[in-house]
Motif scaffolding. Structure first.
Motif, mmCIF file in Angstrom:
data_model
loop_
_atom_site.group_PDB
_atom_site.id
_atom_site.type_symbol
_atom_site.label_atom_id
_atom_site.label_comp_id
_atom_site.label_asym_id
_atom_site.label_seq_id
_atom_site.Cartn_x
_atom_site.Cartn_y
_atom_site.Cartn_z
ATOM 1 N N ALA A 1 25.559 19.642 33.444
ATOM 2 C CA ALA A 1 24.995 20.790 32.746
ATOM 3 C C ALA A 1 25.786 21.110 31.480
ATOM 4 C CB ALA A 1 24.964 22.001 33.683
ATOM 5 N N HIS B 1 25.103 18.456 28.805
ATOM 6 C CA HIS B 1 23.786 18.651 28.195
ATOM 7 C C HIS B 1 23.805 19.823 27.220
ATOM 8 C CE1 HIS B 1 19.474 19.645 27.923
ATOM 9 N NE2 HIS B 1 19.264 18.365 28.204
ATOM 10 N N GLN B 2 24.536 20.877 27.585
ATOM 11 C CA GLN B 2 24.598 22.055 26.713
ATOM 12 C C GLN B 2 25.357 21.752 25.415
ATOM 13 O OE1 GLN B 2 26.358 25.431 28.628
ATOM 14 N NE2 GLN B 2 25.883 26.836 26.956
ATOM 15 N N GLU C 1 23.064 19.936 22.685
ATOM 16 C CA GLU C 1 21.761 20.493 22.326
ATOM 17 C C GLU C 1 21.415 20.125 20.885
ATOM 18 O OE1 GLU C 1 21.696 24.642 23.015
ATOM 19 O OE2 GLU C 1 21.584 24.474 25.203
ATOM 20 N N VAL D 1 19.041 15.503 24.423
ATOM 21 C CA VAL D 1 18.288 16.671 24.865
ATOM 22 C C VAL D 1 16.795 16.453 24.675
ATOM 23 C CG1 VAL D 1 17.935 19.141 24.519
ATOM 24 C CG2 VAL D 1 20.244 18.174 24.412
ATOM 25 N N ASN E 1 15.362 16.883 29.531
ATOM 26 C CA ASN E 1 15.664 18.312 29.520
ATOM 27 C C ASN E 1 16.795 18.596 30.504
ATOM 28 O OD1 ASN E 1 14.560 18.564 32.162
ATOM 29 N ND2 ASN E 1 12.517 18.794 31.297
ATOM 30 N N ARG E 2 17.240 19.825 30.552
ATOM 31 C CA ARG E 2 18.400 20.203 31.359
ATOM 32 C C ARG E 2 18.168 19.916 32.840
ATOM 33 N NH1 ARG E 2 22.473 24.062 30.287
ATOM 34 N NH2 ARG E 2 23.465 24.928 32.158
ATOM 35 N N SER E 3 16.980 20.252 33.320
ATOM 36 C CA SER E 3 16.673 20.049 34.734
ATOM 37 C C SER E 3 16.733 18.571 35.117
ATOM 38 C CB SER E 3 15.287 20.620 35.048
ATOM 39 O OG SER E 3 14.924 20.344 36.387
ATOM 40 N N VAL F 1 20.476 17.232 35.039
ATOM 41 C CA VAL F 1 21.242 17.666 36.208
ATOM 42 C C VAL F 1 20.750 16.959 37.463
ATOM 43 C CG1 VAL F 1 21.784 19.644 37.687
ATOM 44 C CG2 VAL F 1 21.827 19.895 35.200
ATOM 45 N N ALA G 1 20.044 24.508 36.647
ATOM 46 C CA ALA G 1 18.852 24.385 35.810
ATOM 47 C C ALA G 1 18.312 25.738 35.378
ATOM 48 C CB ALA G 1 17.762 23.605 36.551
#
Length: 250
Positions: free
Chosen positions: A107, A110-111, A114, A119, A123-125, A128, A238
């Motif tokens: 997480a 990914h952040q 961005e 990304v 996506n984030r979900s 993870v 997420a």
């Protein structure tokens, strides 16, 4: 009468000698190369089996003692950073903390990226979720360490012992052919060797089979806990909401 007494004494002495030939000590002193190979193979199998039984037993005892505490502490810690710090303090062999740390690192990674192509593609979900799948697979594989050895020992040790049995019977037949008679003193040694090797093979195999089934059952329960914890972690990283918060919102 004297002749009958002498015959009985001779038979008794022959039977006593035959019984001595069927002892384990006599077996060790009369091994040939095949007998030694079979015996050493069974001894190595037994040592490996006992080693992995002890290792897996200790590992499962520690896991069952710490899993509920680690999971509950993670969810009950109000601050996410404190919860992650608590996971970092756990031992290297504690699997639940490693799963949580992999999800947190995914997480955070990914952040930090961005706006990048990473990304855009995941996506984030999804990012993870992929990290959690890899973590669960890794920890599940670690749980299974040694089970292949136990399964191999349990399935092959009887056949290794059977090889010793066949070889002992072969020696008995050779001795019968050499002496021209099938007296007990002629075949006691080889037959005793055959029976002892069969018993050793079973003695090695039975604990390995029982332990394998026992640990497979424990691992199945633990893997179920891995999946449950991973699903909750996915929801948390997420969406940013904890398990209790998600339930309250629903």
């Amino acid at each position: 009468m004297l002749q009958e007494t002498t015959t009985a004494a001779t038979a008794g002495g022959s039977n006593a000698e035959a019984l001595q030939q069927m002892s384990f000590a006599h077996l060790l002193t009369n091994f040939d190369i095949v007998g030694w190979v079979v015996f050493i193979t069974l001894a190595v199998m037994s040592v490996l089996s006992v080693y992995w039984i002890v290792v897996n037993f200790v590992k499962n005892v520690r896991l069952r003692a710490s899993s509920d505490r680690v999971v509950s502490t993670f969810w009950e810690t109000p601050n996410a950073q404190d919860a992650i710090r608590y996971m970092e303090e756990q031992g290297r062999s504690e699997p639940f903390s490693k799963i949580a740390l992999d999800a947190a690192q995914a997480a955070a990674h990914h952040q930090r990226h961005e706006g990048s192509r990473l990304v855009e593609s995941l996506n984030r979900s999804e990012f993870v979720d992929r990290a959690l799948r890899q973590a669960v697979t890794r920890e599940s594989s670690r749980l299974e360490s040694g089970l292949t050895v136990l399964a191999t020992v349990g399935s092959t040790a009887p056949f290794v012992g059977l090889l010793g049995t066949v070889w002992g019977i072969y020696h008995a037949l050779i001795r019968i052919g050499a002496t021209g008679q099938a007296s007990i003193d002629a075949v006691a040694g080889p037959v005793g060797e055959a029976l002892i090797m069969t018993a050793i093979g079973l003695f090695v195999a039975i604990p390995a089979v029982l332990a394998y089934n026992f640990f497979v059952r424990l691992n199945r329960v633990t893997n179920s806990k891995f999946d449950t914890f991973a699903h909750d972690l996915h929801d948390f990283f997420a969406t940013g909401s904890r398990v209790g918060e998600l339930a309250a919102k629903r």
